[in-house]
Design an enzyme around this catalytic site. Structure first.
Site, PDB file in Angstrom:
ATOM      1  N   CYS A  60     -13.906 -27.340  19.900  1.00  0.00           N
ATOM      2  CA  CYS A  60     -14.456 -26.582  20.627  1.00  0.00           C
ATOM      3  C   CYS A  60     -16.296 -26.848  20.247  1.00  0.00           C
ATOM      4  O   CYS A  60     -17.067 -27.223  19.083  1.00  0.00           O
ATOM      5  CB  CYS A  60     -15.249 -24.854  20.667  1.00  0.00           C
ATOM      6  SG  CYS A  60     -16.455 -24.228  21.465  1.00  0.00           S
ATOM      7  N   CYS A  72      -2.310 -15.628  23.170  1.00  0.00           N
ATOM      8  CA  CYS A  72      -3.645 -15.998  23.160  1.00  0.00           C
ATOM      9  C   CYS A  72      -3.033 -17.704  23.015  1.00  0.00           C
ATOM     10  O   CYS A  72      -2.705 -18.065  22.106  1.00  0.00           O
ATOM     11  CB  CYS A  72      -4.360 -15.492  21.987  1.00  0.00           C
ATOM     12  SG  CYS A  72      -5.654 -15.925  21.735  1.00  0.00           S
ATOM     13  N   ASN A 122     -13.441 -11.979  10.708  1.00  0.00           N
ATOM     14  CA  ASN A 122     -12.625 -12.078  10.146  1.00  0.00           C
ATOM     15  C   ASN A 122     -13.536 -13.318   8.820  1.00  0.00           C
ATOM     16  O   ASN A 122     -14.214 -13.958   9.731  1.00  0.00           O
ATOM     17  CB  ASN A 122     -11.772 -13.267  11.078  1.00  0.00           C
ATOM     18  CG  ASN A 122     -10.442 -12.693  11.144  1.00  0.00           C
ATOM     19  OD1 ASN A 122      -9.938 -12.049  10.852  1.00  0.00           O
ATOM     20  ND2 ASN A 122     -10.202 -12.454  12.640  1.00  0.00           N
ATOM     21  N   CYS A 147     -20.335 -21.947  17.216  1.00  0.00           N
ATOM     22  CA  CYS A 147     -20.957 -20.485  17.108  1.00  0.00           C
ATOM     23  C   CYS A 147     -20.601 -20.075  15.808  1.00  0.00           C
ATOM     24  O   CYS A 147     -19.378 -20.863  14.924  1.00  0.00           O
ATOM     25  CB  CYS A 147     -19.736 -19.711  17.805  1.00  0.00           C
ATOM     26  SG  CYS A 147     -20.253 -19.319  19.945  1.00  0.00           S
ATOM     27  N   CYS A 191     -17.570 -18.908  13.521  1.00  0.00           N
ATOM     28  CA  CYS A 191     -16.162 -19.256  14.528  1.00  0.00           C
ATOM     29  C   CYS A 191     -15.363 -20.647  13.477  1.00  0.00           C
ATOM     30  O   CYS A 191     -16.513 -21.508  13.837  1.00  0.00           O
ATOM     31  CB  CYS A 191     -16.760 -19.603  15.557  1.00  0.00           C
ATOM     32  SG  CYS A 191     -14.663 -19.531  16.594  1.00  0.00           S
ATOM     33  N   GLY A 215     -11.446 -23.512  22.195  1.00  0.00           N
ATOM     34  CA  GLY A 215     -12.129 -24.050  22.977  1.00  0.00           C
ATOM     35  C   GLY A 215     -13.176 -23.167  23.870  1.00  0.00           C
ATOM     36  O   GLY A 215     -12.538 -21.526  23.769  1.00  0.00           O
ATOM     37  N   SER A 245     -17.944 -12.789  24.774  1.00  0.00           N
ATOM     38  CA  SER A 245     -18.326 -13.171  23.342  1.00  0.00           C
ATOM     39  C   SER A 245     -19.976 -13.028  23.405  1.00  0.00           C
ATOM     40  O   SER A 245     -20.930 -13.683  23.211  1.00  0.00           O
ATOM     41  CB  SER A 245     -17.916 -14.257  23.111  1.00  0.00           C
ATOM     42  OG  SER A 245     -16.360 -14.211  23.001  1.00  0.00           O
ATOM     43  N   LEU A 246     -20.543 -11.119  23.442  1.00  0.00           N
ATOM     44  CA  LEU A 246     -22.011 -11.356  23.283  1.00  0.00           C
ATOM     45  C   LEU A 246     -22.133 -11.080  21.457  1.00  0.00           C
ATOM     46  O   LEU A 246     -23.394 -12.276  21.717  1.00  0.00           O
ATOM     47  CB  LEU A 246     -21.999 -10.062  24.025  1.00  0.00           C
ATOM     48  CG  LEU A 246     -23.634  -9.206  24.366  1.00  0.00           C
ATOM     49  CD1 LEU A 246     -23.777 -10.512  25.411  1.00  0.00           C
ATOM     50  CD2 LEU A 246     -23.259  -7.869  24.615  1.00  0.00           C
ATOM     51  N   GLU A 306      -3.466 -24.354  18.665  1.00  0.00           N
ATOM     52  CA  GLU A 306      -2.729 -22.761  17.731  1.00  0.00           C
ATOM     53  C   GLU A 306      -2.825 -21.708  19.039  1.00  0.00           C
ATOM     54  O   GLU A 306      -2.995 -22.322  20.101  1.00  0.00           O
ATOM     55  CB  GLU A 306      -3.970 -22.367  17.011  1.00  0.00           C
ATOM     56  CG  GLU A 306      -3.869 -23.073  15.866  1.00  0.00           C
ATOM     57  CD  GLU A 306      -5.179 -22.595  14.664  1.00  0.00           C
ATOM     58  OE1 GLU A 306      -5.188 -21.127  15.133  1.00  0.00           O
ATOM     59  OE2 GLU A 306      -5.655 -22.699  13.936  1.00  0.00           O
ATOM     60  N   CYS A 360      -7.895 -17.854  15.795  1.00  0.00           N
ATOM     61  CA  CYS A 360      -7.896 -18.578  15.941  1.00  0.00           C
ATOM     62  C   CYS A 360      -8.879 -19.990  15.053  1.00  0.00           C
ATOM     63  O   CYS A 360      -9.842 -19.308  15.100  1.00  0.00           O
ATOM     64  CB  CYS A 360      -7.975 -19.160  17.833  1.00  0.00           C
ATOM     65  SG  CYS A 360      -6.120 -18.982  17.792  1.00  0.00           S
ATOM     66  N   SER A 379     -11.838 -15.528  27.938  1.00  0.00           N
ATOM     67  CA  SER A 379     -12.947 -15.601  26.965  1.00  0.00           C
ATOM     68  C   SER A 379     -13.896 -16.250  27.357  1.00  0.00           C
ATOM     69  O   SER A 379     -13.514 -18.083  27.224  1.00  0.00           O
ATOM     70  CB  SER A 379     -12.864 -14.580  25.768  1.00  0.00           C
ATOM     71  OG  SER A 379     -13.806 -14.227  25.020  1.00  0.00           O
TER      72      SER A 379
END
Ligand code: SAH
Length: 343
Positions: free
Chosen positions: A110, A103, A288, A114, A117, A157, A212-213, A90, A329, A189
Site C-alpha cells: 500500500c 477480509c 494493534n 498510515c 499500519c 491495500g 478510516s478516520l 493476506e 492485515c 474501507s
C-alpha cells in the site's frame, strides 16, 4: 495470454461468440471459474478442442497457500497466498454468529503510508486484478470448507487506489451465476480518498462504506495519515455527507485508539460535533501493536466511547479476533518478507 477470471460474463460470452462458439459456453466457463476450477481440462462439459483453444489464449489464476494459521482462541483463519508472480497477500476468515466474513486484500502492499499500519511499511508493489480478489474468496471457501456470507475489503491495500479492478471484482462476486454475494453483504474501507467515495456515490452502490478516520482534526490526522494532506478531514466529512445523500447508506467510521494521540475527551467532543447530522456509526478499534510503529494502544477506549454516546453518537468497540495469529492485515506478510520467526 489473458486473465480469463477477471472477465465479466458478457465479456466472456462475447469472446466465445467471436471464436465461433455458441453463447451459452460463456456461462458454462464462468460457472466453472467461479467454483474454483484451475484448469480448462477439468471443464468436462466443454468440447476437447475448445478446452485446448482456451488454454492457448487464456490463463486461470489460482493462488497457492504459502502459510495458513488457525487461531486457537476463536478459530479465525489467516491465509498468506502466493500469487502467480511470487508476491504474497493476506486473507482472513472470521466467524461471527451472523455468518462467516472474509477480509480480503486489494493491492500487494500500500502507498498510503498510515503511520500505525503494517501493510504500508514497504510501500505498494502492484495492484491486484479482479480475479486475484475473487480468488481470495473462492479459495478461502474451498480450503476452509466454510460458506462465506460477507466480504470486507479491509485487508492489505487501499481499494480506492485500485478502484477499477475493485468495481470489476464486485460485479463478479455479486453475479447470480457466480458466488452471488449481495452488495449489502460487502463492506469497502478507505483511508479517505475522496474521488473514490464520490465515484461510489455516483454508482449508487448499496455496499457499506467504512471510512478510516482515526482523528477528527486536521493536525492529528495529518500526523498519523499522510493522505490527510491530499484530502483534508473536513472535505472528507463533506464527501461522506454527499455519499449519504446519494445512497441513503449509513457510513461506518473506523477509529483506532492510539495512546495520547487521538483518545482525548476533547477529540471525542469534536468527532461527535463533526458527525452530527449524518447517520454515522463509530467503530473504535483497539490499536494493534505493530513492530515498526511508534504508537501504543490507548487505555481510554471505554471513556472515549461513553463521551461519544453522551453526544448521541453510536459507537461500538471492535471485538478483536485472531490475536494469537497476526490476524491484522499486513503483519504476516511482513514476517514472510523479513523471514522473521513465529512468536
Ligand atoms: N486502506 C483501507 C483498508 C485497509 S486497512 C483503509 O485504510 O481503510 C483496514 C483498517 O485497519 C483501517 O481502518 C486501518 O486504518 C486499520 N488499521 C491499520 N493498522 C492498524 C493497527 N495497527 N491497529 C488497528 N487498526 C489498524
Amino acid at each position: 495470454m489473458t486473465d480469463i477470471k477477471s472477465m465479466t460474463l458478457d465479456e466472456l460470452s462475447g469472446a466465445l461468440a467471436a471464436m465461433g462458439e455458441p453463447e451459452f459456453r460463456g456461462k458454462q466457463i464462468f460457472s466453472w471459474l467461479h467454483r474454483g476450477a484451475t484448469d480448462f481440462e477439468a471443464m468436462s462439459n466443454l468440447p476437447k478442442t475448445l478446452r485446448a483453444k482456451l488454454a492457448e489464449a487464456y490463463y486461470i489464476t489460482a493462488p497457492a497457500v504459502a502459510r495458513k494459521q488457525v487461531s486457537r482462541l476463536d478459530g479465525t483463519i489467516k491465509y498468506l497466498w502466493r500469487l502467480r508472480d511470487g508476491n504474497c497477500i493476506e486473507t482472513v476468515l472470521m466467524s461471527y454468529h451472523h455468518g462467516n466474513t472474509v477480509c480480503i486484500s486489494s493491492q500487494v502492499g500500500c502507498r498510503m503510508g498510515c503511520r500505525f499500519c503494517a501493510s504500508t511499511v514497504a510501500g505498494r508493489v502492484r495492484d491486484l486484478s479482479a480475479s486475484e480478489m475473487l480468488d481470495q474468496v473462492l479459495f478461502t471457501r474451498l480450503d476452509s470448507g466454510m460458506e462465506i456470507s460477507n466480504i470486507v475489503l479491509m485487508g492489505i491495500g487501499e481499494p480506492m487506489d485500485n478502484l477499477d479492478a475493485v468495481l470489476r471484482f464486485l460485479t463478479l462476486v455479486n453475479h447470480p451465476d457466480g458466488l452471488n454475494i449481495g452488495m449489502r453483504h460487502i463492506s469497502l474501507s478507505t483511508c479517505g480518498v475522496i474521488p473514490g467515495i464520490d465515484r461510489l456515490a455516483e454508482l449508487g452502490t448499496q455496499l457499506t462504506l467504512s471510512v478510516s478516520l482515526h482523528a477528527p482534526d486536521s493536525t492529528t490526522r495529518s500526523r498519523i495519515m499522510p493522505v490527510n494532506g491530499a484530502y483534508d478531514v473536513d472535505e472528507l466529512f463533506a464527501a461522506c455527507h454527499r455519499y449519504f445523500q446519494k445512497t441513503g447508506r449509513r457510513i461506518s467510521f473506523e477509529y483506532a485508539m492510539i495512546d495520547g494521540v487521538n483518545d482525548s475527551d476533547a477529540q471525542a467532543d469534536l468527532l461527535a460535533k463533526k458527525i452530527r447530522g449524518m447517520p454515522g456509526h463509530v467503530n473504535l478499534i483497539p490499536l494493534n501493536d505493530v513492530v515498526e510503529s511508534e504508537f501504543k494502544p490507548s487505555r481510554r477506549i471505554a471513556a472515549f466511547q461513553k463521551r461519544l454516546e453522551s453526544h448521541g453518537v453510536t459507537a461500538t468497540v471492535r471485538r478483536s479476533l485472531g490475536g494469537d495469529i497476526d490476524a491484522s492485515c499486513g503483519q504476516l506478510r511482513r514476517k514472510e518478507m523479513e523471514g522473521r520467526e513465529e512468536a
